[in-house]
Structure formats: C-alpha cells, structure tokens
Design an enzyme around this catalytic site. Structure first.
Site: not given
Length: 286
Positions: A126, A156, A231, A233
């Site tokens: 993402h 993901d 931030g 991720s």
C-alpha cells in the site's frame, strides 16, 4: 478502526498512503558478494560523516546473532538495511475502499528493508501501489528511483528494484521461526516523518486478522505493542537476534485519529517471502 501506516511528510516528504502486497525474488549467494567486493579493490563507506577518506569497509556479514541483542544493538544491526520510501501519484487507502471513500493521495511515505545483495527492497504494497514515481533513500543517503518488481495484494507485500545502489549493500537477516507471544521485538521505521525511529515491545498475539473494508482481510498477522505510526508501513519488525521477523503493515485504533494505542500488525516474514507460515519461508534464493 484499522489504520495503514503510510506516512505524511516533512518538507520534502509527502502525505499519507495506504494498503497491500508481493511475490518471489532470488538472493545472490554471499560467496558471489565476497568475490565481487574483493575484485573492487577498495570500497570506502561513511554513514553521513565528513572529513578525510573513510576506512575500507569490510564485506557485510548477514548472519543472526548467537546471543540476545539489546535494543541499541538491534538498531545498529538493522540501520544499514532500512530505507525511506517516497511514492507519488498513487491512490490512498480511502480510494481503495478501506474507509469507503474516493480520495486520491498525491504522495506517500513509508519504510522498506533491503533483503537482497542486488538492493531488492521489501515493503508494504500500500505504500507504493499505483504510484507513478518511487524514490528510495538508503541509509548512507544514496537516492534511487525504484519500481515495483513483485506484488501480492492478499498479504499487502511488495518488492522494489532500484536503479542505483549505495557503495555497500547490506541485506537484512531474515528469520522468525519459533516466534512466540511475549517475545521481545523492535520496530524501525520513518514514523510521522521521523527517520529511523526505533521502538521496542513484545509480541502480543499471533495469527491475527485485520479487516480492510471492501478488500479481503489480512490474516495470519503478528500483533505487537512496539509503537508505530503513519510512515512505519513496510518497515521491519525485528527479534533480539537481529532477524527481521515481519513487515509492518497496520495499527488499530477505535477512533479516527490514526495514532498508535498499543496495537500494531506485521505480516510474518515467512508469508512475505511467499511461504505459508510465520517462519523463514521458502529456502533462498526466492
């Protein structure tokens, strides 16, 4: 409410961003790396220092620690492998239905970790999904354009290939077999635009599921309580042997604030590498 951890920006950073995934990629044998480094004559490498010529860097040695590391030691071990990611032109989590809206994000920031001697970066899909431009900044300051090499929306997870490598590439050690509830873990990332922020906690649960609105749930996740925020991720979740055991993808908050309240989630490294469980994944190369 489940919140993805794509960050907003500082001056040259950007706004926030959302959700998804990965595939397979081969790792170069370390013997080949050693040979390549030997043929290169001398490699000079400094971590942001200035002044006289740097000393010759020793070839990286990707192996888990035989002893338990302190949090500062885990940080120093992983820092050369952690990257800052900026993606522009992609769609936000809202646009993909996490909250049912239609907003598009101009830019996003996140974190990644180098997992291969060729500079391959593992991150959360993402962070980069739909982006028209992706820039990766390595720990020594080297900046490179990047593109999505593989993606697995169901988990993901994505891998990125870069066009320019730093002087020395330091892949992280990947592991995680035997991870249990209560085990100490460390998170390193670029939360809220604060580069290489490091937090510590424990594994709070295993095999967790997280809803994503109109997108299928993420399943088999590691729940942890080391602080993470937008931030973070794509950043690594690390055990006390210096092994990356998961890829951080989300936090949970019952409000719309989007900040950490003690519940973070990571995709187990075995799943991120294309395996079926939380351990080391398939035998490398991928």
């Amino acid at each position: 409410m489940v919140i993805d951890l794509t960050g907003g920006s500082e001056p040259e950073r950007t706004r926030r961003r959302p959700w998804r995934a990965y595939g397979n990629r081969g790792l170069l044998p370390w013997a080949a790396i050693a040979a390549a480094l030997a043929l290169t004559a001398a490699i000079f490498f400094r971590w942001g220092s200035a002044g006289d010529p740097a000393t010759v860097a020793a070839p990286p040695s990707p192996s888990a620690s035989a002893t338990v590391l302190t949090v500062p030691q885990v940080y120093q071990t992983l820092l050369p492998s952690v990257v800052f990611i900026q993606a522009t032109g992609g769609s936000s989590a809202v646009a993909r239905g996490v909250e049912g809206g239609t907003t598009a994000a101009e830019a996003a920031t996140g974190t990644g970790v180098v997992v291969n001697a060729d500079g391959t970066v593992l991150t959360a899909l993402h962070v980069v999904e739909g982006a028209t431009a992706i820039q990766v900044t390595f720990a020594d300051g080297t900046r490179s354009a990047a593109k999505v090499a593989t993606a697995e929306a169901a988990d993901d997870i994505a891998t990125l290939t870069v066009s320019k490598l730093p002087s020395v590439v330091v892949p992280a050690v990947l592991g995680g077999a035997g991870l249990g509830v209560g085990d100490a873990v460390v998170a390193v990332g670029n939360q809220l635009g604060l580069r290489n922020s490091t937090t510590a906690g424990v594994v709070s649960g295993l095999d967790r599921s997280v809803g994503r609105g109109r997108t299928a749930d993420l399943t088999g996740l590691i729940q942890f309580d080391a602080a993470v925020n937008p931030g973070s991720s794509g950043g690594p979740l690390i055990n006390t042997r210096g092994e990356v055991v998961g890829v951080i993808v989300a936090l949970a908050n019952p409000t719309d604030v989007g900040t950490f309240i003690g519940i973070g989630f990571a995709v187990p490294i075995g799943t991120a590498l294309g395996g079926d469980g939380p351990g080391d994944g398939p035998a490398l190369p991928l």
